[in-house]
Scaffold this motif. Structure first.
Motif, short mmCIF file in Angstrom:
data_model
loop_
_atom_site.label_atom_id
_atom_site.label_comp_id
_atom_site.label_asym_id
_atom_site.label_seq_id
_atom_site.Cartn_x
_atom_site.Cartn_y
_atom_site.Cartn_z
N ALA A 87 0.84 -1.20 0.00
CA ALA A 87 0.00 0.00 0.00
C ALA A 87 0.88 1.25 0.00
O ALA A 87 1.18 1.80 1.07
CB ALA A 87 -0.93 0.00 1.20
N PRO A 88 1.30 1.70 -1.19
CA PRO A 88 2.12 2.92 -1.24
C PRO A 88 1.37 4.11 -0.65
O PRO A 88 0.15 4.20 -0.69
CB PRO A 88 2.36 3.12 -2.74
CG PRO A 88 2.14 1.78 -3.35
CD PRO A 88 1.08 1.13 -2.51
N ALA A 89 2.16 5.05 -0.13
CA ALA A 89 1.58 6.23 0.53
C ALA A 89 1.32 7.38 -0.44
O ALA A 89 0.50 8.24 -0.16
CB ALA A 89 2.50 6.69 1.65
N THR A 90 2.02 7.39 -1.57
CA THR A 90 1.90 8.51 -2.50
C THR A 90 1.25 8.07 -3.80
O THR A 90 1.37 6.91 -4.20
CB THR A 90 3.28 9.13 -2.81
OG1 THR A 90 4.10 8.12 -3.42
CG2 THR A 90 3.95 9.66 -1.54
N GLU A 91 0.58 9.02 -4.44
CA GLU A 91 -0.09 8.71 -5.72
C GLU A 91 0.90 8.27 -6.79
O GLU A 91 0.61 7.38 -7.58
CB GLU A 91 -0.89 9.93 -6.21
CG GLU A 91 -2.14 10.20 -5.39
CD GLU A 91 -3.09 9.01 -5.31
OE1 GLU A 91 -3.37 8.37 -6.36
OE2 GLU A 91 -3.55 8.70 -4.20
N GLU A 92 2.08 8.88 -6.80
CA GLU A 92 3.07 8.54 -7.81
C GLU A 92 3.50 7.09 -7.71
O GLU A 92 3.61 6.39 -8.72
CB GLU A 92 4.30 9.47 -7.67
CG GLU A 92 4.02 10.92 -7.97
CD GLU A 92 3.52 11.74 -6.76
OE1 GLU A 92 3.56 12.97 -6.86
OE2 GLU A 92 3.11 11.14 -5.74
N VAL A 93 3.74 6.63 -6.50
CA VAL A 93 4.16 5.24 -6.32
C VAL A 93 2.97 4.29 -6.50
O VAL A 93 3.14 3.17 -7.00
CB VAL A 93 4.87 5.05 -4.96
CG1 VAL A 93 5.29 3.61 -4.75
CG2 VAL A 93 6.10 5.97 -4.88
N LYS A 94 1.78 4.73 -6.16
CA LYS A 94 0.59 3.92 -6.44
C LYS A 94 0.45 3.66 -7.94
O LYS A 94 0.11 2.56 -8.36
CB LYS A 94 -0.67 4.60 -5.92
CG LYS A 94 -0.82 4.56 -4.42
CD LYS A 94 -2.06 5.32 -3.96
CE LYS A 94 -2.13 5.36 -2.43
NZ LYS A 94 -3.27 6.14 -1.94
N GLU A 95 0.74 4.68 -8.75
CA GLU A 95 0.67 4.53 -10.21
C GLU A 95 1.72 3.55 -10.70
O GLU A 95 1.45 2.73 -11.59
CB GLU A 95 0.84 5.89 -10.88
CG GLU A 95 -0.34 6.81 -10.70
CD GLU A 95 -0.10 8.22 -11.25
OE1 GLU A 95 0.86 8.42 -12.01
OE2 GLU A 95 -0.89 9.11 -10.90
N ILE A 96 2.92 3.63 -10.13
CA ILE A 96 3.99 2.69 -10.51
C ILE A 96 3.58 1.26 -10.15
O ILE A 96 3.73 0.34 -10.95
CB ILE A 96 5.32 3.08 -9.80
CG1 ILE A 96 5.85 4.40 -10.35
CG2 ILE A 96 6.36 1.98 -9.90
CD1 ILE A 96 6.33 4.36 -11.78
N LYS A 97 3.05 1.09 -8.95
CA LYS A 97 2.61 -0.24 -8.52
C LYS A 97 1.53 -0.77 -9.46
O LYS A 97 1.56 -1.94 -9.86
CB LYS A 97 2.09 -0.20 -7.09
CG LYS A 97 1.51 -1.54 -6.63
CD LYS A 97 0.66 -1.40 -5.40
CE LYS A 97 -0.20 -2.65 -5.25
NZ LYS A 97 -1.25 -2.51 -4.29
N ALA A 98 0.57 0.07 -9.82
CA ALA A 98 -0.52 -0.34 -10.70
C ALA A 98 0.03 -0.83 -12.05
O ALA A 98 -0.50 -1.79 -12.62
CB ALA A 98 -1.50 0.80 -10.91
N LYS A 99 1.07 -0.19 -12.52
CA LYS A 99 1.69 -0.63 -13.79
C LYS A 99 2.29 -2.02 -13.64
O LYS A 99 2.18 -2.85 -14.54
CB LYS A 99 2.75 0.37 -14.24
CG LYS A 99 2.15 1.66 -14.74
CD LYS A 99 3.20 2.65 -15.19
CE LYS A 99 2.49 3.94 -15.58
NZ LYS A 99 3.20 4.71 -16.55
N TYR A 100 2.90 -2.28 -12.50
CA TYR A 100 3.50 -3.61 -12.31
C TYR A 100 2.41 -4.67 -12.13
O TYR A 100 2.57 -5.80 -12.60
CB TYR A 100 4.47 -3.63 -11.13
CG TYR A 100 5.43 -4.79 -11.24
CD1 TYR A 100 6.58 -4.68 -12.00
CD2 TYR A 100 5.16 -6.01 -10.62
CE1 TYR A 100 7.44 -5.76 -12.13
CE2 TYR A 100 6.01 -7.08 -10.74
CZ TYR A 100 7.16 -6.95 -11.50
OH TYR A 100 8.00 -8.03 -11.64
#
Length: 160
Positions: A87-100
């Protein structure tokens, strides 16, 4: 003496507060994501690549199907389960996770189709499976490019 001590204490607090304001939450989140949360997922990916490399020496489609069913899909499913718990804390890392997650979902669809193709010997199913796996590779390239861009924007370096 008390005034000097109070002034010194206020100075230390002011420096501490200013240092805290300069922190980059995206950098911290990205660092945690890559160096802590994704360690198991990345190790799974390396294990999957090693398993796929053995396919050149497998004698037939039944052996490939067994590899997919017993090794490759459990690795992919394990990665997806681990990703679900991150569960990333920032939107930017959430987007990266979603890509993976999209990469792994696409691999899963491709390997499931390939398993079906090995069992049914339907050429169209096998071709669709390879297309899906190729798409996963392209999505992985896009993920890596996005990851490198985000890292660069926040002063981090990515090592492969």
């Amino acid at each position: 003496m008390k005034k000097l001590l109070a002034l010194l204490l206020m100075g230390v607090l002011a420096v501490s507060l200013l240092a805290g304001c300069g922190a980059d939450p995206v950098y911290d989140d990205l660092s945690n994501f890559l160096n802590v949360e994704m360690v198991e997922v990345n190790a799974n990916y390396e294990t999957m690549k090693a398993e796929l490399a053995t396919w050149e020496t497998l004698p037939d489609d039944a052996a490939i199907a067994k590899s997919i069913e017993e090794k490759v899909l459990p690795i992919v499913n394990g990665s997806l389960e681990k990703l679900a718990s991150i569960a990333p804390a920032t939107e930017e890392v959430k987007e990266i996770k979603a890509k993976y997650v999209k990469v792994m979902d696409t691999y899963k669809a491709g390997f499931e189709a390939l398993l079906e193709g090995c069992e049914t010997q339907e050429e169209a199913t096998v071709n669709a499976a390879y297309d899906s796996i190729e798409e996963a590779v392209e999505l992985l390239d896009a993920y890596n490019a996005s990851l490198e861009t985000l890292a660069k924007e926040h002063g981090a370096e990515i090592e492969y």
